[in-house]
Design a protein around this motif. Sequence first.
Motif, mmCIF file in Angstrom:
data_model
loop_
_atom_site.group_PDB
_atom_site.id
_atom_site.type_symbol
_atom_site.label_atom_id
_atom_site.label_comp_id
_atom_site.label_asym_id
_atom_site.label_seq_id
_atom_site.Cartn_x
_atom_site.Cartn_y
_atom_site.Cartn_z
ATOM 1 N N ALA A 175 0.821 -1.214 0.000
ATOM 2 C CA ALA A 175 0.000 0.000 0.000
ATOM 3 C C ALA A 175 0.853 1.261 0.000
ATOM 4 O O ALA A 175 0.534 2.233 -0.699
ATOM 5 C CB ALA A 175 -0.950 -0.007 1.193
ATOM 6 N N CYS A 176 1.940 1.272 0.759
ATOM 7 C CA CYS A 176 2.789 2.464 0.788
ATOM 8 C C CYS A 176 3.493 2.678 -0.552
ATOM 9 O O CYS A 176 3.764 3.820 -0.938
ATOM 10 C CB CYS A 176 3.793 2.391 1.930
ATOM 11 N N ALA A 177 3.777 1.597 -1.287
ATOM 12 C CA ALA A 177 4.328 1.759 -2.636
ATOM 13 C C ALA A 177 3.344 2.557 -3.493
ATOM 14 O O ALA A 177 3.734 3.462 -4.234
ATOM 15 C CB ALA A 177 4.629 0.399 -3.260
ATOM 16 N N VAL A 178 2.057 2.234 -3.361
ATOM 17 C CA VAL A 178 1.019 2.995 -4.074
ATOM 18 C C VAL A 178 1.008 4.440 -3.583
ATOM 19 O O VAL A 178 0.935 5.376 -4.383
ATOM 20 C CB VAL A 178 -0.368 2.335 -3.898
ATOM 21 N N HIS A 179 1.119 4.633 -2.280
ATOM 22 C CA HIS A 179 1.081 5.985 -1.713
ATOM 23 C C HIS A 179 2.156 6.878 -2.311
ATOM 24 O O HIS A 179 1.944 8.083 -2.508
ATOM 25 C CB HIS A 179 1.201 5.917 -0.191
ATOM 26 N N THR A 180 3.321 6.308 -2.636
ATOM 27 C CA THR A 180 4.406 7.123 -3.205
ATOM 28 C C THR A 180 4.027 7.742 -4.541
ATOM 29 O O THR A 180 4.670 8.697 -4.981
ATOM 30 C CB THR A 180 5.694 6.302 -3.417
ATOM 31 N N THR A 181 3.003 7.227 -5.195
ATOM 32 C CA THR A 181 2.601 7.718 -6.522
ATOM 33 C C THR A 181 1.482 8.750 -6.453
ATOM 34 O O THR A 181 1.089 9.281 -7.491
ATOM 35 C CB THR A 181 2.137 6.551 -7.414
ATOM 36 N N LEU A 182 0.978 9.036 -5.263
ATOM 37 C CA LEU A 182 -0.209 9.890 -5.135
ATOM 38 C C LEU A 182 0.144 11.336 -4.802
ATOM 39 O O LEU A 182 1.046 11.601 -4.001
ATOM 40 C CB LEU A 182 -1.137 9.335 -4.057
ATOM 41 N N PRO A 183 -0.615 12.274 -5.382
ATOM 42 C CA PRO A 183 -0.398 13.686 -5.039
ATOM 43 C C PRO A 183 -0.991 14.016 -3.668
ATOM 44 O O PRO A 183 -1.739 13.206 -3.085
ATOM 45 C CB PRO A 183 -1.147 14.440 -6.146
ATOM 46 N N ALA A 184 -0.678 15.183 -3.175
ATOM 47 C CA ALA A 184 -1.211 15.649 -1.885
ATOM 48 C C ALA A 184 -2.734 15.601 -1.902
ATOM 49 O O ALA A 184 -3.359 15.925 -2.909
ATOM 50 C CB ALA A 184 -0.737 17.061 -1.594
ATOM 51 N N GLY A 185 -3.306 15.178 -0.795
ATOM 52 C CA GLY A 185 -4.758 15.166 -0.632
ATOM 53 C C GLY A 185 -5.456 13.935 -1.161
ATOM 54 O O GLY A 185 -6.620 13.713 -0.860
ATOM 55 N N VAL A 186 -4.776 13.136 -1.957
ATOM 56 C CA VAL A 186 -5.387 11.924 -2.501
ATOM 57 C C VAL A 186 -5.125 10.771 -1.530
ATOM 58 O O VAL A 186 -3.984 10.512 -1.153
ATOM 59 C CB VAL A 186 -4.846 11.595 -3.907
ATOM 60 N N GLY A 187 -6.193 10.090 -1.133
ATOM 61 C CA GLY A 187 -6.078 8.986 -0.191
ATOM 62 C C GLY A 187 -6.141 7.641 -0.878
ATOM 63 O O GLY A 187 -6.338 7.545 -2.091
ATOM 64 N N TYR A 188 -5.982 6.606 -0.103
ATOM 65 C CA TYR A 188 -6.055 5.245 -0.624
ATOM 66 C C TYR A 188 -6.414 4.317 0.523
ATOM 67 O O TYR A 188 -6.237 4.646 1.703
ATOM 68 C CB TYR A 188 -4.720 4.810 -1.249
ATOM 69 N N THR A 189 -6.896 3.147 0.167
ATOM 70 C CA THR A 189 -7.117 2.097 1.149
ATOM 71 C C THR A 189 -7.018 0.763 0.435
ATOM 72 O O THR A 189 -7.309 0.669 -0.760
ATOM 73 C CB THR A 189 -8.480 2.250 1.876
ATOM 74 N N SER A 190 -6.587 -0.245 1.147
ATOM 75 C CA SER A 190 -6.479 -1.575 0.546
ATOM 76 C C SER A 190 -7.866 -2.110 0.226
ATOM 77 O O SER A 190 -8.771 -2.036 1.054
ATOM 78 C CB SER A 190 -5.774 -2.543 1.503
ATOM 79 N N ILE A 191 -8.026 -2.620 -0.990
ATOM 80 C CA ILE A 191 -9.256 -3.315 -1.366
ATOM 81 C C ILE A 191 -9.112 -4.789 -1.015
ATOM 82 O O ILE A 191 -9.998 -5.396 -0.433
ATOM 83 C CB ILE A 191 -9.534 -3.173 -2.882
ATOM 84 N N ASP A 192 -7.969 -5.350 -1.394
ATOM 85 C CA ASP A 192 -7.715 -6.756 -1.087
ATOM 86 C C ASP A 192 -6.217 -6.984 -0.954
ATOM 87 O O ASP A 192 -5.402 -6.152 -1.347
ATOM 88 C CB ASP A 192 -8.326 -7.685 -2.143
ATOM 89 N N LEU A 193 -5.908 -8.109 -0.370
ATOM 90 C CA LEU A 193 -4.519 -8.504 -0.163
ATOM 91 C C LEU A 193 -4.487 -10.019 -0.206
ATOM 92 O O LEU A 193 -5.224 -10.678 0.536
ATOM 93 C CB LEU A 193 -4.012 -7.991 1.194
ATOM 94 N N ASN A 194 -3.663 -10.581 -1.071
ATOM 95 C CA ASN A 194 -3.511 -12.027 -1.155
ATOM 96 C C ASN A 194 -2.077 -12.363 -0.766
ATOM 97 O O ASN A 194 -1.140 -11.984 -1.464
ATOM 98 C CB ASN A 194 -3.820 -12.510 -2.578
ATOM 99 N N VAL A 195 -1.909 -13.050 0.348
ATOM 100 C CA VAL A 195 -0.588 -13.369 0.859
ATOM 101 C C VAL A 195 -0.336 -14.865 0.717
ATOM 102 O O VAL A 195 -1.189 -15.680 1.077
ATOM 103 C CB VAL A 195 -0.451 -12.969 2.352
ATOM 104 N N SER A 196 0.836 -15.198 0.207
ATOM 105 C CA SER A 196 1.279 -16.594 0.134
ATOM 106 C C SER A 196 2.503 -16.736 1.025
ATOM 107 O O SER A 196 3.525 -16.067 0.809
ATOM 108 C CB SER A 196 1.634 -16.975 -1.303
#
Length: 184
Positions: free
Chosen positions: A105-126
């Motif tokens: 998720a933080c990798a995604v955060h590095t691509t976002l401009p100020a004020g834009v939020g994010y949240t995990s939709i899903d996570l598949n862990v092996s």
Amino acid sequence: MTDAEQAAVAAGVQDWGTPAAKIVEWYDPMITAAAARRLPGLEFLRAIMDGKLPPPPIASLLGFRPVEIEPGRVVFEGTPDESVYNPIGVVHGGLVCTLADTAAACAVHTTLPAGVGYTSIDLNVSYTRPVTRDSGSLRAVGTVVKPGRRVAFSRAEILDAAGKVVATATSSCLVMPPAGDAEG
């Protein structure tokens, strides 16, 4: 288990030794959350890594920290201790999952401009191998696979101190425009 150990368990004898302790300290999470709303993601995460902003409480609780931040890629490190063991004597998968979710998720955060939020939709862990205190420091590498205006895709790889992969994960994150945006 020996006959004596079985008898002690049956009798309710509790010779567990001296309890261990762990002190967890954290800072007001709203300080960090406020900065997340006003800074671009890359700058925000670098401020946490550089100690200019307090880390989120979950990082303090589980003992991990960012060590590399660049556009579309982050690295977190932490060394689990026995306080995160499950009943069968290994690090609980939830810690590894939390590291994977954080890195992806933080990798995604590095691509976002100020004020834009994010949240995990899903996570598949092996999970590929058990983690114990002997695994040493864990390294969680998160990478954006495909950025997006509404949904972004990322992955994470968790490695032990020997560089062996202990888990992999894929994730998708909902990208949320700033409050009041016409798209929202």
